[in-house]
Design a protein around this motif. Structure first.
Motif, PDB file in Angstrom:
ATOM      1  N   LEU A  89     -11.045   6.539  -3.260  1.00  0.00           N
ATOM      2  CA  LEU A  89     -11.102   5.228  -4.103  1.00  0.00           C
ATOM      3  C   LEU A  89     -12.301   5.398  -4.900  1.00  0.00           C
ATOM      4  O   LEU A  89     -12.355   5.225  -6.022  1.00  0.00           O
ATOM      5  CB  LEU A  89     -10.776   4.112  -3.349  1.00  0.00           C
ATOM      6  N   ILE A  90     -13.445   5.231  -3.965  1.00  0.00           N
ATOM      7  CA  ILE A  90     -14.923   5.272  -4.597  1.00  0.00           C
ATOM      8  C   ILE A  90     -15.045   6.366  -5.511  1.00  0.00           C
ATOM      9  O   ILE A  90     -15.932   6.481  -6.409  1.00  0.00           O
ATOM     10  CB  ILE A  90     -15.745   4.698  -3.583  1.00  0.00           C
ATOM     11  N   ASN A  91     -14.821   7.586  -4.738  1.00  0.00           N
ATOM     12  CA  ASN A  91     -15.009   8.748  -5.516  1.00  0.00           C
ATOM     13  C   ASN A  91     -14.467   8.965  -6.598  1.00  0.00           C
ATOM     14  O   ASN A  91     -14.825   9.896  -7.340  1.00  0.00           O
ATOM     15  CB  ASN A  91     -14.919  10.054  -4.736  1.00  0.00           C
ATOM     16  N   GLU A  92     -13.525   8.034  -7.283  1.00  0.00           N
ATOM     17  CA  GLU A  92     -12.914   7.894  -8.691  1.00  0.00           C
ATOM     18  C   GLU A  92     -13.704   7.306  -9.775  1.00  0.00           C
ATOM     19  O   GLU A  92     -13.644   7.416 -10.844  1.00  0.00           O
ATOM     20  CB  GLU A  92     -11.476   7.004  -8.483  1.00  0.00           C
ATOM     21  N   ILE A  93     -15.044   6.913  -9.065  1.00  0.00           N
ATOM     22  CA  ILE A  93     -15.917   6.293  -9.994  1.00  0.00           C
ATOM     23  C   ILE A  93     -16.656   7.580 -10.744  1.00  0.00           C
ATOM     24  O   ILE A  93     -16.951   8.504  -9.957  1.00  0.00           O
ATOM     25  CB  ILE A  93     -16.876   5.381  -9.509  1.00  0.00           C
ATOM     26  N   ARG A  94     -16.961   7.887 -11.917  1.00  0.00           N
ATOM     27  CA  ARG A  94     -17.531   8.779 -12.470  1.00  0.00           C
ATOM     28  C   ARG A  94     -19.115   8.735 -12.041  1.00  0.00           C
ATOM     29  O   ARG A  94     -19.779   7.827 -12.129  1.00  0.00           O
ATOM     30  CB  ARG A  94     -17.563   8.921 -13.997  1.00  0.00           C
ATOM     31  N   TYR A  95     -19.884  10.007 -11.860  1.00  0.00           N
ATOM     32  CA  TYR A  95     -21.205  10.248 -11.510  1.00  0.00           C
ATOM     33  C   TYR A  95     -22.100   9.990 -12.800  1.00  0.00           C
ATOM     34  O   TYR A  95     -21.699  10.695 -13.705  1.00  0.00           O
ATOM     35  CB  TYR A  95     -21.257  11.373 -10.704  1.00  0.00           C
ATOM     36  N   ALA A 105     -19.623  -4.282  -8.668  1.00  0.00           N
ATOM     37  CA  ALA A 105     -19.526  -4.669  -9.863  1.00  0.00           C
ATOM     38  C   ALA A 105     -20.129  -3.924 -11.026  1.00  0.00           C
ATOM     39  O   ALA A 105     -19.588  -3.476 -12.193  1.00  0.00           O
ATOM     40  CB  ALA A 105     -19.668  -6.237 -10.252  1.00  0.00           C
ATOM     41  N   ARG A 106     -21.426  -3.633 -10.762  1.00  0.00           N
ATOM     42  CA  ARG A 106     -22.314  -2.846 -11.610  1.00  0.00           C
ATOM     43  C   ARG A 106     -21.995  -1.543 -11.806  1.00  0.00           C
ATOM     44  O   ARG A 106     -21.812  -0.780 -12.794  1.00  0.00           O
ATOM     45  CB  ARG A 106     -23.907  -3.119 -11.582  1.00  0.00           C
ATOM     46  N   PHE A 107     -21.889  -1.076 -10.851  1.00  0.00           N
ATOM     47  CA  PHE A 107     -21.299   0.553 -10.349  1.00  0.00           C
ATOM     48  C   PHE A 107     -20.023   0.840 -11.108  1.00  0.00           C
ATOM     49  O   PHE A 107     -20.003   1.967 -11.592  1.00  0.00           O
ATOM     50  CB  PHE A 107     -21.294   0.735  -8.810  1.00  0.00           C
ATOM     51  N   PHE A 108     -19.070  -0.048 -10.973  1.00  0.00           N
ATOM     52  CA  PHE A 108     -17.672  -0.022 -11.664  1.00  0.00           C
ATOM     53  C   PHE A 108     -17.884   0.099 -13.060  1.00  0.00           C
ATOM     54  O   PHE A 108     -17.159   0.878 -13.918  1.00  0.00           O
ATOM     55  CB  PHE A 108     -16.655  -0.767 -10.991  1.00  0.00           C
ATOM     56  N   ALA A 109     -19.010  -0.708 -13.567  1.00  0.00           N
ATOM     57  CA  ALA A 109     -18.838  -0.893 -14.912  1.00  0.00           C
ATOM     58  C   ALA A 109     -19.963   0.276 -15.560  1.00  0.00           C
ATOM     59  O   ALA A 109     -19.636   0.800 -16.717  1.00  0.00           O
ATOM     60  CB  ALA A 109     -19.608  -2.323 -15.346  1.00  0.00           C
TER      61      ALA A 109
END
Length: 387
Positions: free
Chosen positions: A163-169, A181-185
């Motif tokens: 799930l968390i690895n679905e956030i773009r680097y 919240a900031r990381f997802f944004a």
């Protein structure tokens, strides 16, 4: 500290007395010291005040299964490869193994400066997370908790990691630890992936004692960009700690060794850091659908992004030098000063020559200078490396 853990560490102290000495300060607080390739704190005060015969008696009273669980880890660390950079020695991550989960030190006077700084940044992120969570975050927590209840820790780790690895680097962060919240944004780097996984697992029911953030030092290219943070978990039903690593930077450059050959797994981001907004950020379309409740969380398991959950020795970071272990409770440093030899043969300065170097405690180290950074190992009485 639990009685069982105290006995395990006491057993470890006894096991290393043949290769290292314990340096103590009776006027100051106890601190972790790594000498002769082993951790000799935080139980050294108890050892100092105990007669040798009583220590041996205590060791004999420890159940055999407890000794078996502790001694292999101590022995592995004694024979570990230690990488040198900036006059610091650090052991390879996988060779530390379950010793990652030794008791952490608390308070700025006991922790290393680096460790205390990392703990504070994690606590700041946790505080910000309590005040503001990403939309849909509770859905992730609920489904990771359900996976754990239905099929165990490993399933929960697989789901949380995917799930968390679905956030773009995206590089270009300010050095703080982003709350989810900031990381997802905005997206983020390895430390932000690790913090989000840590918080997701904590809220899904994992205890802090099962979770460790590890700070890994550079091995081939001594630049700040090569430092790496990753989450390691001691999960039920797994024979070894599990590594939850993050996706690599979108643009990678492999660094080479002295001969010009490419090496891995260390990578650096060569993208344009001056304009981080030029690259996509935030969650993938699949994670957006999961956060909104349009897809189940386990949809990410069909084609997970980034590294999957593996045991520590199978991780792409297994041979990286370990600097600091920490979580919200405290930290433990695995760094030690490189021994300064009273006599270093002139030939040791040439590539490919193995030298024997003595430290201040009289222990000898075998130094392999064939790579960009020297590799150190404790030697046995015959002058051969233990590993």
């Amino acid at each position: 500290m639990s009685g069982r853990l105290h006995r395990r560490l006491l057993c470890g102290i006894v096991a290393i007395t043949a290769i290292g000495s314990v340096c103590t300060s009776r006027s100051g607080p106890p601190s972790v010291t790594i000498q002769g390739g082993a951790i000799v704190r935080p139980v050294v005060v108890a050892v100092e005040s105990t007669p040798p015969a009583q220590i041996e008696s205590a060791r004999n009273e420890i159940p055999e299964e407890t000794r078996d669980a502790s001694d292999p880890g101590i022995e592995r660390l004694r024979g570990a490869t230690w990488w040198e950079a900036n006059r610091k020695l650090r052991p390879q991550l996988a060779q530390v193994g379950e010793l990652l989960f030794a008791s952490l030190l608390e308070g700025d006077t006991q922790q290393s400066a680096e460790g205390a700084s990392r703990v504070q940044r994690l606590r700041d992120a946790m505080r910000a997370h309590r005040q503001l969570k990403p939309a849909g975050w509770n859905r992730l927590v609920t489904q990771v908790r359900a996976a754990r209840a239905e099929t165990g820790d490993y399933s929960a780790l697989m789901l949380a990691n995917a799930l968390i690895n679905e956030i773009r680097y995206r590089d270009g962060t300010d050095g703080s630890y982003y709350a989810p919240a900031r990381f997802f944004a905005e997206s983020g780097v390895c430390k932000d992936f690790a913090v989000a996984k840590y918080l997701l697992l904590r809220e899904a029911g994992f205890d802090a004692s099962q979770l460790r953030l590890v700070l890994l030092a550079p091995r081939y290219n001594n630049t700040p960009d090569d430092w790496h943070v990753m989450l390691v978990v001691q999960a039920g039903g797994m024979a070894a700690p599990a590594a939850l690593d993050s996706p690599p930077p979108p643009v990678r450059k492999r660094t080479g060794d002295a001969s010009g050959n490419a090496v891995s797994p260390d990578t650096v981001d060569t993208s344009n850091k001056s304009d981080p907004q030029a690259r996509p950020s935030g969650p993938s379309a699949r994670l957006v659908a999961i956060l909104a409740g349009r897809k189940p969380a386990d949809a990410v398991l069909r084609a997970p992004s980034g590294p999957v959950v593996v045991t520590l020795d199978a991780s792409g970071q297994a041979e990286r030098p370990l600097a600091v272990v920490f979580n919200e409770q405290g930290s433990l440093s695995f760094e030690r000063e490189a021994p300064v030899s009273r006599y270093r043969p002139h030939a040791s300065k040439r590539r490919g020559v193995r030298a024997i170097v003595a430290d201040d405690a009289g222990q000898s180290w075998s130094v392999d200078s064939s790579g960009v950074f020297p590799k150190w190992q404790l030697t046995n009485a015959g002058g051969e490396a233990k590993g």
